[in-house]
Design a protein around this motif. Structure first.
Motif, PDB file in Angstrom:
ATOM      1  N   GLY A 107       0.783  -1.225   0.000  1.00 41.15           N
ATOM      2  CA  GLY A 107       0.000   0.000   0.000  1.00 41.15           C
ATOM      3  C   GLY A 107       0.815   1.275   0.000  1.00 41.15           C
ATOM      4  O   GLY A 107       0.258   2.372  -0.033  1.00 41.15           O
ATOM      5  N   SER A 108       2.134   1.135   0.036  1.00 41.69           N
ATOM      6  CA  SER A 108       2.999   2.321   0.038  1.00 41.69           C
ATOM      7  C   SER A 108       3.617   2.521  -1.342  1.00 41.69           C
ATOM      8  O   SER A 108       3.731   1.584  -2.131  1.00 41.69           O
ATOM      9  N   VAL A 109       4.034   3.752  -1.618  1.00 42.78           N
ATOM     10  CA  VAL A 109       4.655   4.083  -2.901  1.00 42.78           C
ATOM     11  C   VAL A 109       6.107   3.617  -2.887  1.00 42.78           C
ATOM     12  O   VAL A 109       6.882   4.001  -2.007  1.00 42.78           O
ATOM     13  N   GLY A 110       6.476   2.784  -3.861  1.00 44.28           N
ATOM     14  CA  GLY A 110       7.825   2.238  -3.914  1.00 44.28           C
ATOM     15  C   GLY A 110       8.833   3.195  -4.530  1.00 44.28           C
ATOM     16  O   GLY A 110       8.490   4.305  -4.967  1.00 44.28           O
ATOM     17  N   MET A 111      10.084   2.765  -4.593  1.00 45.60           N
ATOM     18  CA  MET A 111      11.168   3.589  -5.119  1.00 45.60           C
ATOM     19  C   MET A 111      10.960   3.929  -6.589  1.00 45.60           C
ATOM     20  O   MET A 111      11.176   5.061  -7.013  1.00 45.60           O
ATOM     21  N   LEU A 112      10.541   2.942  -7.384  1.00 41.89           N
ATOM     22  CA  LEU A 112      10.345   3.167  -8.811  1.00 41.89           C
ATOM     23  C   LEU A 112       9.230   4.181  -9.056  1.00 41.89           C
ATOM     24  O   LEU A 112       9.361   5.081  -9.892  1.00 41.89           O
ATOM     25  N   SER A 113       8.139   4.050  -8.310  1.00 43.70           N
ATOM     26  CA  SER A 113       7.030   4.984  -8.453  1.00 43.70           C
ATOM     27  C   SER A 113       7.452   6.397  -8.044  1.00 43.70           C
ATOM     28  O   SER A 113       7.070   7.381  -8.690  1.00 43.70           O
ATOM     29  N   SER A 114       8.258   6.493  -6.985  1.00 45.55           N
ATOM     30  CA  SER A 114       8.752   7.802  -6.546  1.00 45.55           C
ATOM     31  C   SER A 114       9.625   8.436  -7.616  1.00 45.55           C
ATOM     32  O   SER A 114       9.569   9.651  -7.854  1.00 45.55           O
ATOM     33  N   LEU A 115      10.425   7.605  -8.288  1.00 43.68           N
ATOM     34  CA  LEU A 115      11.293   8.087  -9.350  1.00 43.68           C
ATOM     35  C   LEU A 115      10.477   8.612 -10.533  1.00 43.68           C
ATOM     36  O   LEU A 115      10.765   9.679 -11.082  1.00 43.68           O
ATOM     37  N   VAL A 116       9.433   7.883 -10.905  1.00 41.37           N
ATOM     38  CA  VAL A 116       8.575   8.289 -12.019  1.00 41.37           C
ATOM     39  C   VAL A 116       7.829   9.579 -11.681  1.00 41.37           C
ATOM     40  O   VAL A 116       7.725  10.494 -12.515  1.00 41.37           O
ATOM     41  N   VAL A 117       7.327   9.673 -10.468  1.00 42.40           N
ATOM     42  CA  VAL A 117       6.606  10.873 -10.026  1.00 42.40           C
ATOM     43  C   VAL A 117       7.509  12.097 -10.101  1.00 42.40           C
ATOM     44  O   VAL A 117       7.129  13.159 -10.612  1.00 42.40           O
ATOM     45  N   ALA A 118       8.741  11.963  -9.589  1.00 43.69           N
ATOM     46  CA  ALA A 118       9.688  13.077  -9.609  1.00 43.69           C
ATOM     47  C   ALA A 118      10.079  13.447 -11.032  1.00 43.69           C
ATOM     48  O   ALA A 118      10.230  14.633 -11.359  1.00 43.69           O
ATOM     49  N   ALA A 119      10.239  12.448 -11.904  1.00 45.00           N
ATOM     50  CA  ALA A 119      10.622  12.706 -13.293  1.00 45.00           C
ATOM     51  C   ALA A 119       9.528  13.454 -14.042  1.00 45.00           C
ATOM     52  O   ALA A 119       9.801  14.413 -14.773  1.00 45.00           O
ATOM     53  N   LEU A 120       8.292  13.044 -13.876  1.00 43.64           N
ATOM     54  CA  LEU A 120       7.173  13.711 -14.541  1.00 43.64           C
ATOM     55  C   LEU A 120       7.043  15.159 -14.063  1.00 43.64           C
ATOM     56  O   LEU A 120       6.838  16.080 -14.857  1.00 43.64           O
ATOM     57  N   SER A 121       7.188  15.356 -12.771  1.00 39.49           N
ATOM     58  CA  SER A 121       7.113  16.715 -12.210  1.00 39.49           C
ATOM     59  C   SER A 121       8.241  17.577 -12.756  1.00 39.49           C
ATOM     60  O   SER A 121       8.046  18.754 -13.078  1.00 39.49           O
ATOM     61  N   GLY A 122       9.419  16.975 -12.871  1.00 39.64           N
ATOM     62  CA  GLY A 122      10.570  17.700 -13.379  1.00 39.64           C
ATOM     63  C   GLY A 122      10.408  18.115 -14.835  1.00 39.64           C
ATOM     64  O   GLY A 122      10.780  19.226 -15.217  1.00 39.64           O
ATOM     65  N   CYS A 123       9.842  17.239 -15.646  1.00 40.66           N
ATOM     66  CA  CYS A 123       9.636  17.565 -17.068  1.00 40.66           C
ATOM     67  C   CYS A 123       8.669  18.734 -17.237  1.00 40.66           C
ATOM     68  O   CYS A 123       8.907  19.642 -18.044  1.00 40.66           O
ATOM     69  N   VAL A 124       7.581  18.727 -16.481  1.00 34.83           N
ATOM     70  CA  VAL A 124       6.624  19.834 -16.538  1.00 34.83           C
ATOM     71  C   VAL A 124       7.299  21.132 -16.120  1.00 34.83           C
ATOM     72  O   VAL A 124       7.138  22.182 -16.751  1.00 34.83           O
ATOM     73  N   ASN A 125       8.093  21.050 -15.050  1.00 37.58           N
ATOM     74  CA  ASN A 125       8.804  22.223 -14.533  1.00 37.58           C
ATOM     75  C   ASN A 125       9.771  22.794 -15.565  1.00 37.58           C
ATOM     76  O   ASN A 125       9.806  24.009 -15.803  1.00 37.58           O
ATOM     77  N   VAL A 126      10.553  21.938 -16.202  1.00 42.10           N
ATOM     78  CA  VAL A 126      11.555  22.371 -17.182  1.00 42.10           C
ATOM     79  C   VAL A 126      10.900  23.078 -18.370  1.00 42.10           C
ATOM     80  O   VAL A 126      11.333  24.160 -18.785  1.00 42.10           O
ATOM     81  N   LEU A 127       9.879  22.482 -18.916  1.00 37.99           N
ATOM     82  CA  LEU A 127       9.226  23.048 -20.096  1.00 37.99           C
ATOM     83  C   LEU A 127       8.594  24.411 -19.808  1.00 37.99           C
ATOM     84  O   LEU A 127       8.564  25.284 -20.679  1.00 37.99           O
ATOM     85  N   LEU A 128       8.110  24.607 -18.598  1.00 35.56           N
ATOM     86  CA  LEU A 128       7.439  25.856 -18.261  1.00 35.56           C
ATOM     87  C   LEU A 128       8.397  26.965 -17.831  1.00 35.56           C
ATOM     88  O   LEU A 128       8.118  28.149 -18.043  1.00 35.56           O
ATOM     89  N   THR A 129       9.539  26.599 -17.225  1.00 36.76           N
ATOM     90  CA  THR A 129      10.405  27.624 -16.616  1.00 36.76           C
ATOM     91  C   THR A 129      11.771  27.795 -17.276  1.00 36.76           C
ATOM     92  O   THR A 129      12.544  28.657 -16.852  1.00 36.76           O
ATOM     93  N   ASN A 130      12.087  27.034 -18.320  1.00 44.51           N
ATOM     94  CA  ASN A 130      13.407  27.139 -18.957  1.00 44.51           C
ATOM     95  C   ASN A 130      13.753  28.563 -19.418  1.00 44.51           C
ATOM     96  O   ASN A 130      14.903  28.998 -19.265  1.00 44.51           O
ATOM     97  N   PRO A 131      12.799  29.334 -19.988  1.00 44.77           N
ATOM     98  CA  PRO A 131      13.131  30.703 -20.415  1.00 44.77           C
ATOM     99  C   PRO A 131      13.699  31.570 -19.285  1.00 44.77           C
ATOM    100  O   PRO A 131      14.595  32.385 -19.515  1.00 44.77           O
ATOM    101  N   ILE A 132      13.185  31.383 -18.089  1.00 45.04           N
ATOM    102  CA  ILE A 132      13.669  32.178 -16.956  1.00 45.04           C
ATOM    103  C   ILE A 132      15.132  31.872 -16.688  1.00 45.04           C
ATOM    104  O   ILE A 132      15.949  32.775 -16.449  1.00 45.04           O
TER     105      ILE A 132
END
Length: 341
Positions: A107-132
């Motif tokens: 019932g807990s989030v594993g290491m692989l899921s945590s990695l995927v969650v962080a990667a998806l969040s990072g991609c959204v962040n990069v695409l939106l804030t790279n110009p800055i």
């Protein structure tokens, strides 16, 4: 107020505080990364010494060049990252609970899921804030060169390198940089270095995977030793954040150097060894003219800056989240948490 919004705002606040504290180190590191050492000279100039040189030659304000857009970028990046991280994390927790009902997992989030969650969040962040960050890198690596120094350099520099020293006006603000980037490459210029930056999402992914894993183990150990009390202190959060960032930085630093080279002002005339057409071109030229050591320029400075910044960010962010949740509970307001479907 949703849990994702609380984490987003807390992340932005923590990021701003960490940025202000460590900004001079960021400026020095950006200059170290973008320095073209074509002759492979092994100059032993430490971080503190280089900071003193900047202050002596250009003034204190140059250590904080680009601070305003950097704070905006930090607030935007951390806010976007933590907001989407919490949203994706909530979905991962719901999926984990559903899997548990089917007899899969605990019932807990594993290491692989945590990695995927962080990667998806990072991609959204990069695409939106790279110009800055393109603007910030330009302002950090901008140096003031007096006419006297410029004349001396021209007299002692080889013909092929005479295009390197550039005299800029004393006014080099945000608007100036934005116009400069647009004149050079149009709107696409604001997404320079986006490819290595997207790959760089592995840095926060690794960082958060390590952080979440260590935090989870610490809470379990604390719960077993203190009859269910799994509270974690601010100092422990600080240390966990530092360790997580250290591991992520060592692995991904070469990509950070390539990104900085692409985002810094390009030399379009004179020695073409200083001009990078893209990510692959930058990598090949750095290997050819500077060797693999070029990918690790300023790494000591970056480790100090990033570890300190991450530790402060995590500590402040967690304390802000606790404070806001406590305030909402006192006022009878519940945050929205994931519920199993």
């Amino acid at each position: 107020m949703s849990d994702a919004l609380i984490n987003g705002l807390a992340g932005a606040g923590g990021g701003i505080i960490a940025q202000i504290i460590t900004y001079p180190l960021q400026t020095v590191n950006a200059r170290q990364q973008t320095e073209r050492d074509l002759k492979k000279e092994k100059r032993k100039v430490g971080t503190i010494e280089q900071m003193c040189q900047v202050v002596k030659q250009e003034g204190w304000e140059r250590l904080y060049g680009g601070l305003t857009p950097s704070l905006v970028g930090t607030a935007a990046s951390q806010g976007v990252y933590y907001y989407f991280y919490q949203i994706f994390r909530n979905k991962a927790e719901i999926a984990a609970l559903q899997s548990q009902k089917k007899g899969i997992g605990d019932g807990s989030v594993g290491m692989l899921s945590s990695l995927v969650v962080a990667a998806l969040s990072g991609c959204v962040n990069v695409l939106l804030t790279n110009p800055i960050w393109v603007v910030v890198t330009r302002m950090q690596t901008h140096t003031k060169i007096s006419k006297k120094d410029h004349s001396n350099r021209l007299a002692t520099t080889a013909p092929e390198e005479t295009a390197l020293p550039v005299i800029e006006s004393l006014s080099y603000g945000t608007n100036h940089v934005i116009q400069e980037v647009y004149d050079e490459a149009g709107l696409l210029g604001f997404w320079k270095g986006v490819f290595p930056t997207l790959i760089m999402v592995s840095n926060p992914s690794i960082q958060f995977m390590l952080y979440e894993t260590m935090l989870k183990k610490l809470k379990k150990r604390r719960a077993l030793s203190k009859q269910g009390n799994n509270g974690v202190t601010a100092l422990e959060i600080f240390l966990l954040g530092a360790l997580a960032k250290l591991g992520a930085t060592v692995v991904t630093y070469p990509l950070l150097v390539v990104k900085s080279r692409l985002q810094a002002k390009q030399v379009t005339t004179g020695d073409k060894r200083h001009h990078y057409k893209g990510t692959l071109d930058a990598i090949l030229k750095m290997i050819r003219y500077e060797g693999f050591a070029g990918f690790y320029k300023g790494m000591n400075t970056k480790i100090i800056q990033s570890v300190l910044a991450a530790a402060v960010l995590f500590m402040v962010k967690e304390e802000l989240v606790k404070g806001v949740r406590l305030l909402l509970i006192k006022n009878g307001i519940n945050t929205m948490k994931p519920k199993p479907l």
